[in-house]
Design a protein around this motif. Structure first.
Motif, PDB file in Angstrom:
ATOM      1  N   ILE A   1      -3.326  -1.274   6.266  1.00 40.55           N
ATOM      2  CA  ILE A   1      -2.511  -2.492   6.132  1.00 40.55           C
ATOM      3  C   ILE A   1      -2.585  -3.003   4.683  1.00 40.55           C
ATOM      4  N   GLU A   2      -3.823  -3.068   4.160  1.00 37.41           N
ATOM      5  CA  GLU A   2      -4.002  -3.566   2.779  1.00 37.41           C
ATOM      6  C   GLU A   2      -3.270  -2.670   1.782  1.00 37.41           C
ATOM      7  N   ARG A   3      -3.313  -1.365   2.014  1.00 34.57           N
ATOM      8  CA  ARG A   3      -2.628  -0.419   1.121  1.00 34.57           C
ATOM      9  C   ARG A   3      -1.109  -0.656   1.167  1.00 34.57           C
TER      10      ARG A   3
ATOM     11  N   GLU B   1      -4.203   6.208   4.261  1.00 33.30           N
ATOM     12  CA  GLU B   1      -5.425   5.649   4.848  1.00 33.30           C
ATOM     13  C   GLU B   1      -5.393   5.874   6.361  1.00 33.30           C
ATOM     14  N   PRO B   2      -6.550   5.781   7.029  1.00 31.40           N
ATOM     15  CA  PRO B   2      -6.526   5.969   8.490  1.00 31.40           C
ATOM     16  C   PRO B   2      -5.525   5.011   9.152  1.00 31.40           C
ATOM     17  N   GLU B   3      -4.678   5.585  10.029  1.00 34.91           N
ATOM     18  CA  GLU B   3      -3.564   4.811  10.596  1.00 34.91           C
ATOM     19  C   GLU B   3      -4.039   3.581  11.361  1.00 34.91           C
ATOM     20  N   ASN B   4      -3.225   2.533  11.292  1.00 39.24           N
ATOM     21  CA  ASN B   4      -3.470   1.298  12.063  1.00 39.24           C
ATOM     22  C   ASN B   4      -4.813   0.636  11.762  1.00 39.24           C
ATOM     23  N   THR B   5      -5.363   0.867  10.567  1.00 37.63           N
ATOM     24  CA  THR B   5      -6.609   0.180  10.189  1.00 37.63           C
ATOM     25  C   THR B   5      -6.302  -0.897   9.151  1.00 37.63           C
TER      26      THR B   5
ATOM     27  N   SER C   1       8.048   4.689   7.398  1.00 34.14           N
ATOM     28  CA  SER C   1       7.536   5.731   6.516  1.00 34.14           C
ATOM     29  C   SER C   1       6.013   5.702   6.468  1.00 34.14           C
ATOM     30  N   ASN C   2       5.411   6.907   6.500  1.00 33.72           N
ATOM     31  CA  ASN C   2       3.959   7.003   6.337  1.00 33.72           C
ATOM     32  C   ASN C   2       3.572   6.920   4.861  1.00 33.72           C
ATOM     33  N   TYR C   3       4.538   7.165   3.989  1.00 29.44           N
ATOM     34  CA  TYR C   3       4.333   7.132   2.523  1.00 29.44           C
ATOM     35  C   TYR C   3       5.326   6.141   1.931  1.00 29.44           C
TER      36      TYR C   3
ATOM     37  N   VAL D   1     -12.989   5.058  13.050  1.00 25.59           N
ATOM     38  CA  VAL D   1     -11.738   5.833  13.149  1.00 25.59           C
ATOM     39  C   VAL D   1     -11.333   6.427  11.801  1.00 25.59           C
ATOM     40  N   GLY D   2     -12.297   6.450  10.870  1.00 27.81           N
ATOM     41  CA  GLY D   2     -12.043   7.072   9.564  1.00 27.81           C
ATOM     42  C   GLY D   2     -12.390   6.129   8.433  1.00 27.81           C
TER      43      GLY D   2
END
Ligand code: G3P
Ligand code: MG
Length: 249
Positions: A21-23, A13-17, A219-221, A75-76
């Motif tokens: 966070i929910e994801r 998901e778009p970073e820092n949104t 981690s981004n994932y 922002v996305g």
């Protein structure tokens, strides 16, 4: 080994949104890392860069904008840059929060938000970890509240390894994966510091961090990391107990 969702679940998901966070919360991560900047009107917002990205018609520096102005940007996926308050309300004590201070003059507004956080939401003090590459900000934080947990960021492997983090009375040292090695990890641990490494998405890197004995990865994932770590830890059981290795448990 803890998994920090880096800028939320930013690979998905778009970073820092709030979506990221929910994801991350749905993935049941151990911790969520977010980056914080200060707006012109004193509000702390969660975003990585000092400039608004992908806004060709209105390229603006974050610190020159008001909350009303910043909220008008997408922002996305229709997401606006969230305030730190909105992010904390969303997390609401469900996991550890690592707030990375990206700008000067963020310490006082952050302390105010944290003071209120315990009344407004379900956070314990130990669920906050405040980090920065600007070690003066970490020193300022500790001077104002010696109980707060700080994480000293570095994108280098200093000659005296983690000594800088110990001098800051930090809880942890957060190091770039390009520069972490066994000597650094051992030195930090001998000084009583946790070692968290950014940014670790590749499976071979996860294995390497596991063998180095680091305490956590950004981690981004996060799901990929959580699954790989669970697998690595399950592989340790036969080594510890050969009887279990031969059973069908
Ligand atoms: O806090 C770890 C990591 O986020 C530091 O680098 O640039 O991704 O904020 P950056
Ligand atoms: Mg960061």
């Amino acid at each position: 080994m803890l998994v920090f969702a880096h800028r939320g679940a930013s690979g998905h998901e778009p970073e820092n949104t709030l979506l990221a966070i929910e994801r991350a919360l749905a993935m049941q991560v151990d911790a969520i890392e977010v980056d914080v900047h200060l707006l012109a009107d004193g509000e702390l917002v969660v975003t990585h860069d000092r400039w608004l990205k992908n806004q060709p018609k209105a390229i603006k520096r974050i610190r020159d904008l008001s909350l009303a102005q910043i909220k008008s940007f997408d922002v996305g996926k229709g997401q606006a840059i969230p305030t730190l308050n909105e992010v904390l309300e969303c997390i609401n004590g469900q996991c550890l929060v690592n707030i990375e201070l990206k700008a000067e003059r963020t310490v006082i507004p952050l302390m105010k938000i944290m003071d209120e956080a315990f009344d407004k939401w379900n956070f314990q003090p130990s669920q906050f970890l405040l980090s920065s590459f600007n070690h003066h900000l970490l020193f300022e934080l500790k001077t104002l509240n010696s109980h707060v947990n700080t994480g000293a960021l570095t994108a280098s492997c200093p000659l005296d390894y983690a000594a800088f983090a110990k001098r800051l009375d930090a809880y942890s040292v957060h190091i770039d994966i390009d520069f972490v090695n066994q000597e650094f990890v051992n030195d930090a641990h001998e000084r009583g510091l946790k070692v968290f490494v950014y940014t670790v998405d590749n499976e071979e890197d996860i294995v390497e961090m596991h063998h180095l004995g680091v305490d956590g990865i950004f981690s981004n994932y996060p799901t990929r990391s959580l699954v790989k770590i669970a697998h690595l830890q399950s592989q340790q059981v036969p080594e510890l107990n050969p009887m279990l290795a031969n059973s069908n448990i």
